[in-house]
Write a protein that holds these residues in place. Structure first.
Motif, PDB file in Angstrom:
ATOM      1  N   TYR A  36     -13.968  -3.274  10.769  1.00 19.84           N
ATOM      2  CA  TYR A  36     -12.429  -2.906  10.707  1.00 19.84           C
ATOM      3  C   TYR A  36     -11.630  -3.151  11.983  1.00 19.84           C
ATOM      4  O   TYR A  36     -10.594  -3.701  11.928  1.00 19.84           O
ATOM      5  N   VAL A  46      -4.524   9.399  11.425  1.00 21.27           N
ATOM      6  CA  VAL A  46      -3.701  10.352  10.756  1.00 21.27           C
ATOM      7  C   VAL A  46      -4.425  10.865   9.319  1.00 21.27           C
ATOM      8  O   VAL A  46      -5.022  10.045   8.922  1.00 21.27           O
ATOM      9  N   ARG A  59      -2.675  -1.518  -6.170  1.00 17.39           N
ATOM     10  CA  ARG A  59      -3.606  -1.673  -7.217  1.00 17.39           C
ATOM     11  C   ARG A  59      -3.390  -0.697  -8.271  1.00 17.39           C
ATOM     12  O   ARG A  59      -3.175  -1.155  -9.339  1.00 17.39           O
ATOM     13  N   SER A  60      -3.322   0.462  -7.820  1.00 15.54           N
ATOM     14  CA  SER A  60      -2.904   1.613  -8.918  1.00 15.54           C
ATOM     15  C   SER A  60      -1.492   2.029  -8.758  1.00 15.54           C
ATOM     16  O   SER A  60      -0.883   1.504  -7.932  1.00 15.54           O
ATOM     17  N   GLY A  81       0.921  -1.230  -0.003  1.00 18.04           N
ATOM     18  CA  GLY A  81      -0.154  -0.042  -0.042  1.00 18.04           C
ATOM     19  C   GLY A  81       0.906   1.247   0.101  1.00 18.04           C
ATOM     20  O   GLY A  81       0.552   2.101   0.877  1.00 18.04           O
ATOM     21  N   ASN A 130       1.355  -2.619   5.411  1.00 15.67           N
ATOM     22  CA  ASN A 130       0.573  -1.455   5.665  1.00 15.67           C
ATOM     23  C   ASN A 130      -0.992  -1.428   4.889  1.00 15.67           C
ATOM     24  O   ASN A 130      -1.731  -0.705   5.353  1.00 15.67           O
ATOM     25  N   ASP A 168      -3.040  -6.498  -6.753  1.00 16.27           N
ATOM     26  CA  ASP A 168      -3.962  -6.793  -5.566  1.00 16.27           C
ATOM     27  C   ASP A 168      -3.538  -7.665  -4.486  1.00 16.27           C
ATOM     28  O   ASP A 168      -3.346  -8.775  -4.695  1.00 16.27           O
ATOM     29  N   ILE A 169      -3.337  -7.180  -3.268  1.00  9.73           N
ATOM     30  CA  ILE A 169      -2.540  -8.046  -2.419  1.00  9.73           C
ATOM     31  C   ILE A 169      -3.293  -9.185  -1.858  1.00  9.73           C
ATOM     32  O   ILE A 169      -2.768 -10.141  -1.361  1.00  9.73           O
ATOM     33  N   LYS A 184      -8.396  -6.131  12.456  1.00  7.61           N
ATOM     34  CA  LYS A 184      -7.308  -5.512  12.952  1.00  7.61           C
ATOM     35  C   LYS A 184      -6.808  -6.221  14.515  1.00  7.61           C
ATOM     36  O   LYS A 184      -5.690  -6.488  14.579  1.00  7.61           O
ATOM     37  N   SER A 219       1.276   3.452  -2.435  1.00  2.00           N
ATOM     38  CA  SER A 219       0.910   4.379  -3.573  1.00  2.00           C
ATOM     39  C   SER A 219       0.539   5.702  -2.740  1.00  2.00           C
ATOM     40  O   SER A 219       0.694   6.729  -3.338  1.00  2.00           O
ATOM     41  N   ILE A 228       0.077   6.496   4.436  1.00  2.00           N
ATOM     42  CA  ILE A 228       1.143   6.016   5.380  1.00  2.00           C
ATOM     43  C   ILE A 228       2.138   5.333   4.699  1.00  2.00           C
ATOM     44  O   ILE A 228       3.294   5.579   4.834  1.00  2.00           O
ATOM     45  N   SER A 236      -1.809  -2.059  12.624  1.00  2.00           N
ATOM     46  CA  SER A 236      -3.175  -2.150  13.415  1.00  2.00           C
ATOM     47  C   SER A 236      -3.949  -0.933  13.615  1.00  2.00           C
ATOM     48  O   SER A 236      -3.800  -0.039  12.499  1.00  2.00           O
ATOM     49  N   THR A 293      -5.405  10.574   6.191  1.00  2.00           N
ATOM     50  CA  THR A 293      -5.108  10.291   4.888  1.00  2.00           C
ATOM     51  C   THR A 293      -6.697   9.980   4.309  1.00  2.00           C
ATOM     52  O   THR A 293      -7.487  10.166   4.833  1.00  2.00           O
TER      53      THR A 293
HETATM   54  N1  LIG Z   1      -5.163   7.091   8.501  1.00  2.00           N
HETATM   55  C1  LIG Z   1      -5.444   6.653   9.708  1.00  2.00           C
HETATM   56  O1  LIG Z   1      -5.826   7.325  10.496  1.00  2.00           O
HETATM   57  C2  LIG Z   1      -5.251   5.217  10.299  1.00  2.00           C
HETATM   58  C3  LIG Z   1      -5.354   4.922  11.515  1.00  2.00           C
HETATM   59  C4  LIG Z   1      -5.122   3.565  12.054  1.00  2.00           C
HETATM   60  C5  LIG Z   1      -4.603   2.819  11.311  1.00  2.00           C
HETATM   61  N2  LIG Z   1      -4.324   2.969  10.010  1.00  2.00           N
HETATM   62  C6  LIG Z   1      -3.923   1.948   9.197  1.00  2.00           C
HETATM   63  O2  LIG Z   1      -2.411   2.117   8.385  1.00  2.00           O
HETATM   64  C7  LIG Z   1      -2.632   1.822   7.236  1.00  2.00           C
HETATM   65  C8  LIG Z   1      -2.375   2.564   5.993  1.00  2.00           C
HETATM   66  O3  LIG Z   1      -3.509   3.540   5.930  1.00  2.00           O
HETATM   67  P1  LIG Z   1      -3.690   4.956   4.994  1.00  2.00           P
HETATM   68  O4  LIG Z   1      -4.615   5.608   6.013  1.00  2.00           O
HETATM   69  O5  LIG Z   1      -2.576   5.129   4.677  1.00  2.00           O
HETATM   70  O6  LIG Z   1      -4.806   4.270   4.034  1.00  2.00           O
HETATM   71  P2  LIG Z   1      -4.733   4.810   2.357  1.00  2.00           P
HETATM   72  O7  LIG Z   1      -4.418   6.297   2.291  1.00  2.00           O
HETATM   73  O8  LIG Z   1      -6.250   4.576   2.169  1.00  2.00           O
HETATM   74  O9  LIG Z   1      -3.760   4.122   1.516  1.00  2.00           O
HETATM   75  C9  LIG Z   1      -4.050   2.589   1.610  1.00  2.00           C
HETATM   76  C10 LIG Z   1      -3.005   2.135   0.613  1.00  2.00           C
HETATM   77  O10 LIG Z   1      -3.121   0.518   0.489  1.00  2.00           O
HETATM   78  C11 LIG Z   1      -3.531   0.156  -0.739  1.00  2.00           C
HETATM   79  N3  LIG Z   1      -4.391  -0.818  -0.795  1.00  2.00           N
HETATM   80  C12 LIG Z   1      -5.580  -0.750  -0.414  1.00  2.00           C
HETATM   81  N4  LIG Z   1      -6.312  -2.056  -0.776  1.00  2.00           N
HETATM   82  C13 LIG Z   1      -5.186  -2.772  -1.472  1.00  2.00           C
HETATM   83  C14 LIG Z   1      -5.361  -3.941  -2.384  1.00  2.00           C
HETATM   84  N5  LIG Z   1      -6.383  -4.874  -2.106  1.00  2.00           N
HETATM   85  N6  LIG Z   1      -4.227  -4.260  -2.850  1.00  2.00           N
HETATM   86  C15 LIG Z   1      -3.161  -3.573  -3.068  1.00  2.00           C
HETATM   87  N7  LIG Z   1      -3.145  -2.523  -2.489  1.00  2.00           N
HETATM   88  C16 LIG Z   1      -4.185  -1.983  -1.693  1.00  2.00           C
HETATM   89  C17 LIG Z   1      -3.942   1.538  -1.554  1.00  2.00           C
HETATM   90  O11 LIG Z   1      -3.534   1.502  -2.867  1.00  2.00           O
HETATM   91  P3  LIG Z   1      -4.636   1.270  -4.024  1.00  2.00           P
HETATM   92  O12 LIG Z   1      -5.946   1.653  -3.471  1.00  2.00           O
HETATM   93  O13 LIG Z   1      -4.065   1.710  -5.323  1.00  2.00           O
HETATM   94  O14 LIG Z   1      -4.583  -0.383  -4.209  1.00  2.00           O
HETATM   95  C18 LIG Z   1      -2.992   2.523  -0.699  1.00  2.00           C
HETATM   96  O15 LIG Z   1      -1.731   2.641  -1.211  1.00  2.00           O
HETATM   97  C19 LIG Z   1      -3.916   0.819   7.059  1.00  2.00           C
HETATM   98  O16 LIG Z   1      -3.848  -0.474   7.426  1.00  2.00           O
HETATM   99  C20 LIG Z   1      -4.749   1.326   8.204  1.00  2.00           C
HETATM  100  O17 LIG Z   1      -5.572   0.432   8.721  1.00  2.00           O
HETATM  101  C21 LIG Z   1      -4.504   4.100   9.574  1.00  2.00           C
END
Ligand SMILES: NC(=O)c1ccc[n+]([C@@H]2O[C@H](COP(=O)([O-])OP(=O)(O)OC[C@H]3O[C@@H](n4cnc5c(N)ncnc54)[C@H](OP(=O)(O)O)[C@@H]3O)[C@@H](O)[C@H]2O)c1
Lengths: 97, 237
Positions: free
Chosen positions: B148, B181, B40-41, B15, B83, B56-57, B152, B17, B20, B134, B183
Motif C-alpha cells: 500500500y 480517517v 464500481r458500485s 471513488g 481519490n 472500474d477505474i 502511494k 460512492s 472520503i 496519498s 472509513t
Molecule cells: N481512510 C483513511 O484512513 C485513509 C488514510 C490515508 C489515505 N486514504 C486514501 O484516501 C482515498 C479514499 O479512501 P477511503 O477511506 O474513502 O476509502 P473507501 O471508503 O474504501 O472508499 C473507496 C472508494 O473508491 C472506490 N473504488 C475502489 N476501487 C475502485 C475501482 N477499481 N474502480 C472504481 N472505484 C473504486 C470505492 O467504490 P467501489 O468499491 O464501489 O468501486 C469507494 O467509492 C484512498 O486513496 C486512500 O488510500 C485513506
C-alpha cells in the motif's frame, strides 16, 4: 473505411486550429510539413497538442476511440510522426486494420 | 462539432460512492460545482448537479469513454481528484501477488490513466487542477503496509513529475496525505494499531473529512496557480 484524404483533412483542420492561436511561426499545411526534428516548426508541446487534437477529432467525426501515441507508434524504427504524410499513412493503416 | 462548455466549474472525483470521495462530492455540490463521480458500485448520492459513472477505474476503455462523454456533455474539466484507492495491510511474507497487482492497478496505474485523460481535456482551456490522494503511511514507512505505502509513494512521484510535464498547459498537480480517517478502508485495522499511528503524528487525533476538504480547496483555488508538485501530509507527519 476512412480514406487518406479524410485523415489528412483532419490533420489540416487541427493545424488550422493551432495556427489560430499563433501570431507567428504558423505551421505549414502540406504533406511534407515536418512535425519533429530541427526543421519542424513545432516544439514538443505543439506536437502533443497536434496529436491529441487529431485523436479528438477522429473520435468526433468517425466515432472511433483511438490513442494516437500508442505502443506501436512509439516503437516503430521510423517514427510515424515525422511529417504530415507519414502521420497520415500511419493513421490510415492503423485505423482501417 | 461545436461543444459549448457549461459555465459552472466541473470537478471529477474518483471513488465517490463512499468514504472520503463521497464526503468531497457532497462538499463540492454545496459550492456550485458540477460534480462528476465514479465507482464500481452505484451511489445513493443524487442531485441535479451530480452525475455518476459506474466503472472500474482500471478499465482503460471504460475510462476513455467516460472522458469522451464529459468532453461532449460539459466541454470542460476544471478539477480531478484521484481519490479511489484500496489498501492491503499484511506482513509482506503473507501477501499474495494478486493483492500486489490489484493494489498497484487501482492506486498507481488508474491514477496515471486519470491524470493523462484529465490533462488532455484541461489542456484545451489552458488550466486545470489535479489532486492525488496519498497517505501518511509513505512518510512513516509503515510495517505491514509495504505494498500500500509503496503504491502511494509511486503516486507521489507521479505527482511531482506530472506537475512538471503539465505545467506547459497550466495544470497543477499536487498530492495530499491523510492521517487515518474513519472509513471502510481502515475498518479492519485494529484499534491499537490506529492509536500507535496517531501517536506518531504531531497533532494526535483522527483526521476528518473537513480537514481533507480544506486542503483540497486550497490546492484547487484559482489563486494556487503557482503551487504544484507538492505533497502535504495532514496532522504533521
Ligand atoms: N481512510 C483513511 O484512513 C485513509 C488514510 C490515508 C489515505 N486514504 C486514501 O484516501 C482515498 C479514499 O479512501 P477511503 O477511506 O474513502 O476509502 P473507501 O471508503 O474504501 O472508499 C473507496 C472508494 O473508491 C472506490 N473504488 C475502489 N476501487 C475502485 C475501482 N477499481 N474502480 C472504481 N472505484 C473504486 C470505492 O467504490 P467501489 O468499491 O464501489 O468501486 C469507494 O467509492 C484512498 O486513496 C486512500 O488510500 C485513506
Amino acid at each position: 473505411m476512412i480514406t487518406e484524404q479524410q485523415i489528412t483533412d483532419v490533420i489540416y483542420s487541427v493545424i488550422d486550429q493551432m495556427n489560430e492561436l499563433r501570431d507567428q511561426n504558423l505551421i505549414d499545411k502540406g504533406l511534407q510539413t515536418p512535425l519533429i526534428g530541427q526543421r519542424s516548426q513545432l516544439d514538443s508541446v505543439d506536437l502533443v497538442n497536434l496529436l491529441l487534437g487529431v485523436e479528438e477529432q477522429l473520435e468526433d467525426e468517425f466515432d472511433i476511440s483511438f490513442v494516437v501515441a500508442n505502443e506501436k507508434a512509439l516503437s516503430l524504427k521510423n517514427s510515424p510522426f515525422r511529417t504530415v504524410k507519414t502521420l497520415t499513412d500511419y493513421l490510415t493503416d492503423s485505423i482501417n486494420q | 462539432m461545436m461543444i459549448l462548455p457549461i459555465s459552472k466549474k466541473v470537478i471529477l472525483i474518483t471513488g465517490s460512492s463512499r468514504g472520503i470521495g463521497r464526503a468531497m462530492a457532497e462538499h463540492f455540490l454545496q459550492q456550485d460545482y458540477q460534480v462528476l463521480g465514479c465507482s464500481r458500485s452505484p451511489t445513493s448520492l443524487s442531485s441535479d448537479n451530480y452525475q455518476h459513472f459506474c466503472l472500474d477505474i482500471s478499465d482503460e476503455a471504460a475510462v476513455k469513454k467516460m472522458f469522451s462523454t464529459i468532453r461532449k456533455q460539459f466541454g470542460r474539466l476544471d478539477v480531478l481528484i484521484n481519490n479511489a484507492g484500496i489498501a492491503a495491510m499484511n506482513h509482506a511474507l503473507l501477501t499474495p501477488m494478486s493483492t500486489v497487482k490489484n493494489v498497484y492497478q487501482t492506486n498507481v496505474f488508474s491514477a496515471f490513466l486519470f491524470c493523462r485523460e484529465a490533462a488532455k481535456l484541461m489542456r484545451k482551456h489552458q488550466s486545470g487542477r489535479i489532486v492525488n490522494l496519498s497517505t501518511v503511511a509513505v512518510a512513516y514507512d509503515l510495517e505491514g503496509e509495504a505494498i500500500y505505502a509503496s503504491s502511494k509513494a509511486a503516486v507521489e512521484s507521479l505527482t511531482k513529475i506530472l506537475a512538471k510535464e503539465f505545467a506547459d498547459f497550466n495544470v497543477t498537480v499536487n498530492a495530499l496525505g491523510p492521517t487515518p480517517v474513519e472509513t471502510a478502508l481502515i475498518k479492519n485495522v485494529p484499534a491499537e494499531k490506529i492509536k500507535q499511528l496517531i501517536d506518531r503524528q504531531s497533532i494526535k487525533r483522527l483526521g476528518t473529512f473537513a480537514d481533507i476538504n480544506h486542503l483540497v480547496e486550497f490546492f484547487i483555488d484559482e489563486k494556487s496557480d503557482f503551487i504544484t508538485g507538492q505533497v502535504v501530509y495532514l496532522g504533521g507527519a
